[in-house]
Design a protein around this motif. Sequence first.
Motif, PDB file in Angstrom:
ATOM      1  N   GLU A 232       0.727  -1.131  -0.105  1.00  0.00           N
ATOM      2  CA  GLU A 232      -0.029  -0.127  -0.073  1.00  0.00           C
ATOM      3  C   GLU A 232       0.846   1.128   0.041  1.00  0.00           C
ATOM      4  O   GLU A 232       2.062   1.179   0.506  1.00  0.00           O
ATOM      5  CB  GLU A 232      -0.828   0.085   1.296  1.00  0.00           C
ATOM      6  N   SER A 233       0.262   2.298  -0.505  1.00  0.00           N
ATOM      7  CA  SER A 233       0.982   3.638  -0.574  1.00  0.00           C
ATOM      8  C   SER A 233       1.929   4.154   0.477  1.00  0.00           C
ATOM      9  O   SER A 233       2.731   4.531   0.728  1.00  0.00           O
ATOM     10  CB  SER A 233       0.142   4.710  -1.113  1.00  0.00           C
ATOM     11  N   THR A 234       0.906   3.918   1.750  1.00  0.00           N
ATOM     12  CA  THR A 234       1.367   4.492   3.141  1.00  0.00           C
ATOM     13  C   THR A 234       2.697   3.560   3.320  1.00  0.00           C
ATOM     14  O   THR A 234       3.700   3.962   3.875  1.00  0.00           O
ATOM     15  CB  THR A 234       0.303   4.522   4.113  1.00  0.00           C
ATOM     16  N   GLU A 235       2.525   2.340   3.352  1.00  0.00           N
ATOM     17  CA  GLU A 235       3.301   1.397   3.786  1.00  0.00           C
ATOM     18  C   GLU A 235       4.592   1.680   2.866  1.00  0.00           C
ATOM     19  O   GLU A 235       5.826   1.639   3.489  1.00  0.00           O
ATOM     20  CB  GLU A 235       3.003  -0.061   3.458  1.00  0.00           C
ATOM     21  N   ALA A 236       4.503   1.829   1.440  1.00  0.00           N
ATOM     22  CA  ALA A 236       5.682   2.079   0.624  1.00  0.00           C
ATOM     23  C   ALA A 236       6.368   3.501   0.953  1.00  0.00           C
ATOM     24  O   ALA A 236       7.659   3.228   1.171  1.00  0.00           O
ATOM     25  CB  ALA A 236       4.933   2.016  -0.645  1.00  0.00           C
ATOM     26  N   LYS A 237       5.538   4.226   1.460  1.00  0.00           N
ATOM     27  CA  LYS A 237       6.250   5.647   1.574  1.00  0.00           C
ATOM     28  C   LYS A 237       6.888   5.398   2.811  1.00  0.00           C
ATOM     29  O   LYS A 237       8.349   5.960   2.988  1.00  0.00           O
ATOM     30  CB  LYS A 237       5.046   6.756   2.010  1.00  0.00           C
ATOM     31  N   ASN A 238       6.616   4.894   3.970  1.00  0.00           N
ATOM     32  CA  ASN A 238       7.269   4.918   5.149  1.00  0.00           C
ATOM     33  C   ASN A 238       8.513   3.816   4.960  1.00  0.00           C
ATOM     34  O   ASN A 238       9.718   4.090   5.380  1.00  0.00           O
ATOM     35  CB  ASN A 238       6.198   4.075   6.195  1.00  0.00           C
ATOM     36  N   ALA A 239       8.355   2.941   4.090  1.00  0.00           N
ATOM     37  CA  ALA A 239       9.505   2.030   3.637  1.00  0.00           C
ATOM     38  C   ALA A 239      10.567   2.821   3.182  1.00  0.00           C
ATOM     39  O   ALA A 239      11.870   2.601   3.311  1.00  0.00           O
ATOM     40  CB  ALA A 239       9.119   0.647   2.874  1.00  0.00           C
ATOM     41  N   VAL A 240      10.401   3.663   2.146  1.00  0.00           N
ATOM     42  CA  VAL A 240      11.121   4.402   1.494  1.00  0.00           C
ATOM     43  C   VAL A 240      11.778   5.606   2.438  1.00  0.00           C
ATOM     44  O   VAL A 240      13.223   5.712   2.313  1.00  0.00           O
ATOM     45  CB  VAL A 240      10.351   5.121   0.262  1.00  0.00           C
ATOM     46  N   ILE A 241      11.002   6.006   3.291  1.00  0.00           N
ATOM     47  CA  ILE A 241      11.751   6.926   4.238  1.00  0.00           C
ATOM     48  C   ILE A 241      12.610   6.317   5.011  1.00  0.00           C
ATOM     49  O   ILE A 241      13.925   6.876   5.274  1.00  0.00           O
ATOM     50  CB  ILE A 241      10.676   7.681   4.988  1.00  0.00           C
ATOM     51  N   ASP A 242      12.160   5.263   5.781  1.00  0.00           N
ATOM     52  CA  ASP A 242      13.394   4.204   6.629  1.00  0.00           C
ATOM     53  C   ASP A 242      14.352   4.044   5.680  1.00  0.00           C
ATOM     54  O   ASP A 242      15.683   4.217   6.346  1.00  0.00           O
ATOM     55  CB  ASP A 242      12.474   3.055   6.987  1.00  0.00           C
TER      56      ASP A 242
END
Length: 218
Positions: free
Chosen positions: A2-12
């Motif tokens: 999901e987009s939120t999960e993907a965004k957090n993964a990229v930030i991390d």
Amino acid sequence: MESTEAKNAVIDAALAHVAFDGWSEATLRAALSDAGVSAGLGRALFPRGAVDLALAYHWRGDAAMAERALTAPLGDMPYRARVATLIRYRLEAADKEAVRRGSTLFALPQHAGDGARAVWHTADTIWRALGDTSDDVNWYTKRATLSGVYAATVLYWLGDDSTGHQATWDFLDRRIEGVMRFEGVKARCAGNPLVKAAMLPLSWIRAPQSTDMPGRTW
């Protein structure tokens, strides 16, 4: 993913690269690869590239501070201590090197507006967490004043190597003490007929009612 999960993964993933490459396109590309996020989805998540990645990191820190505030015993504290506590929570949610690199990015003329917006967003989040209900010119003055306190504290924190950042918390207390003195003067002046007359032209000002309007961040 999901987009939120993907965004957090990229930030991390980006945090491992920011110290070396800053908030740059190189960091974004490396973070997308490390997180297993396609370039196409990455561009959808961060349309302007690295600057949107840096802002997403900032927004996430604001959200973490607001979430922590929900369970904090703020009601048992004097008001100035509540403000100081939330600023402290915000800094404790941040990686110092990521913030340092972000300060460099937002100091660039083309991104200065984004940097100001990020600081304003933090101030707005803090006031909302404190239950602020102002909808007149005070809505703006509160956020402008707190933005100044927060920005100054961040700069001090970036150079602070004291144990537990105690020097930063002492600096923050002094800044808030100055603000509280100003608020006291403002409250006393509010009852002055001459001041009331001078402020009359500002009585029509209201807080923005939509996220599409300048100043409103939620």
